[in-house]
Design a protein around this motif. Structure first.
Motif, PDB file in Angstrom:
ATOM      1  N   GLU A  11     -36.643 -53.944   1.461  1.00 38.12           N
ATOM      2  CA  GLU A  11     -35.381 -54.404   0.988  1.00 38.12           C
ATOM      3  C   GLU A  11     -34.459 -53.329   0.838  1.00 38.12           C
ATOM      4  N   SER A  12     -34.838 -51.883   1.228  1.00 30.38           N
ATOM      5  CA  SER A  12     -34.093 -50.886   0.716  1.00 30.38           C
ATOM      6  C   SER A  12     -33.089 -50.564   1.839  1.00 30.38           C
ATOM      7  N   ASP A  13     -32.067 -49.903   1.677  1.00 34.79           N
ATOM      8  CA  ASP A  13     -31.117 -49.321   2.728  1.00 34.79           C
ATOM      9  C   ASP A  13     -31.728 -48.138   3.620  1.00 34.79           C
ATOM     10  N   VAL A  14     -31.226 -47.660   4.426  1.00 35.28           N
ATOM     11  CA  VAL A  14     -31.786 -46.738   5.474  1.00 35.28           C
ATOM     12  C   VAL A  14     -32.186 -45.508   4.475  1.00 35.28           C
ATOM     13  N   ASN A  15     -31.350 -44.991   3.904  1.00 39.85           N
ATOM     14  CA  ASN A  15     -31.427 -43.549   3.036  1.00 39.85           C
ATOM     15  C   ASN A  15     -31.993 -44.249   1.616  1.00 39.85           C
ATOM     16  N   GLY A  16     -32.761 -43.470   1.194  1.00 39.56           N
ATOM     17  CA  GLY A  16     -33.336 -43.480  -0.241  1.00 39.56           C
ATOM     18  C   GLY A  16     -34.019 -44.519  -0.458  1.00 39.56           C
ATOM     19  N   CYS A  17     -35.058 -44.799   0.511  1.00 39.18           N
ATOM     20  CA  CYS A  17     -35.867 -45.845   0.253  1.00 39.18           C
ATOM     21  C   CYS A  17     -37.304 -45.753  -0.248  1.00 39.18           C
ATOM     22  N   PRO A  18     -37.936 -46.263  -1.039  1.00 39.01           N
ATOM     23  CA  PRO A  18     -39.301 -45.955  -1.608  1.00 39.01           C
ATOM     24  C   PRO A  18     -40.479 -46.046  -0.190  1.00 39.01           C
ATOM     25  N   ASP A  24     -53.962 -36.237   6.403  1.00 41.93           N
ATOM     26  CA  ASP A  24     -55.163 -36.122   7.036  1.00 41.93           C
ATOM     27  C   ASP A  24     -56.224 -35.960   5.936  1.00 41.93           C
ATOM     28  N   ASP A  25     -56.026 -35.542   4.761  1.00 41.11           N
ATOM     29  CA  ASP A  25     -56.995 -35.379   3.856  1.00 41.11           C
ATOM     30  C   ASP A  25     -57.220 -36.767   2.962  1.00 41.11           C
ATOM     31  N   ARG A  26     -56.641 -37.744   3.241  1.00 39.10           N
ATOM     32  CA  ARG A  26     -56.652 -39.205   2.553  1.00 39.10           C
ATOM     33  C   ARG A  26     -56.145 -39.081   1.356  1.00 39.10           C
ATOM     34  N   ARG A  27     -55.027 -38.495   1.262  1.00 44.54           N
ATOM     35  CA  ARG A  27     -54.218 -38.461  -0.059  1.00 44.54           C
ATOM     36  C   ARG A  27     -52.980 -39.149   0.291  1.00 44.54           C
ATOM     37  N   LEU A  28     -52.563 -40.103  -0.825  1.00 41.69           N
ATOM     38  CA  LEU A  28     -51.420 -41.006  -0.834  1.00 41.69           C
ATOM     39  C   LEU A  28     -50.184 -40.052  -0.984  1.00 41.69           C
ATOM     40  N   LEU A  29     -49.089 -40.080  -0.321  1.00 38.87           N
ATOM     41  CA  LEU A  29     -47.606 -39.813  -0.511  1.00 38.87           C
ATOM     42  C   LEU A  29     -47.041 -40.734  -0.829  1.00 38.87           C
ATOM     43  N   ILE A  30     -46.229 -40.824  -2.116  1.00 42.46           N
ATOM     44  CA  ILE A  30     -45.318 -41.901  -2.350  1.00 42.46           C
ATOM     45  C   ILE A  30     -44.075 -41.207  -2.594  1.00 42.46           C
ATOM     46  N   GLN A  31     -42.933 -41.839  -2.157  1.00 41.63           N
ATOM     47  CA  GLN A  31     -41.668 -41.623  -2.328  1.00 41.63           C
ATOM     48  C   GLN A  31     -41.022 -42.878  -3.194  1.00 41.63           C
ATOM     49  N   GLY A  32     -40.240 -42.455  -4.374  1.00 45.23           N
ATOM     50  CA  GLY A  32     -39.694 -43.570  -5.182  1.00 45.23           C
ATOM     51  C   GLY A  32     -38.684 -42.871  -5.986  1.00 45.23           C
ATOM     52  N   ARG A  33     -37.878 -43.770  -6.582  1.00 45.77           N
ATOM     53  CA  ARG A  33     -37.133 -43.402  -7.729  1.00 45.77           C
ATOM     54  C   ARG A  33     -37.799 -42.724  -9.005  1.00 45.77           C
TER      55      ARG A  33
END
Length: 76
Positions: A11-18, A24-33
């Motif tokens: 539901e986000s726009d093209v820019n700035g979306c979560p 490869d080390d099985r770590r989660l990378l999370i982008q959010g506000r």
């Protein structure tokens, strides 16, 4: 190092979306506000953050992506 893109907030726009990735080390990378000042202050009591950490906010619609990221990470 490689990254597997799991998905972004539908539901986000093209820019700035979560978004969510697994590396490869099985770590989660999370982008959010970044969480606001009130949430930042209240949660510090439970878990103080170091200088390289921040508190992020993800909407409930991101739960399926987080579940998929966990599945990918656990499948190793």
């Amino acid at each position: 190092m490689g990254y597997t893109f799991i998905g972004k907030d539908p539901e986000s726009d093209v820019n700035g979306c979560p978004a969510v990735w697994v590396d490869d080390d099985r770590r989660l990378l999370i982008q959010g506000r970044q969480a606001g000042g009130d949430a930042q202050a209240r949660t510090l009591t439970d878990s103080p953050r170091s200088e390289d950490e921040t508190l992020i906010v993800l909407e409930p619609r991101m739960i399926p992506l987080l579940k998929e990221a966990i599945r990918v990470a656990e499948s190793g």
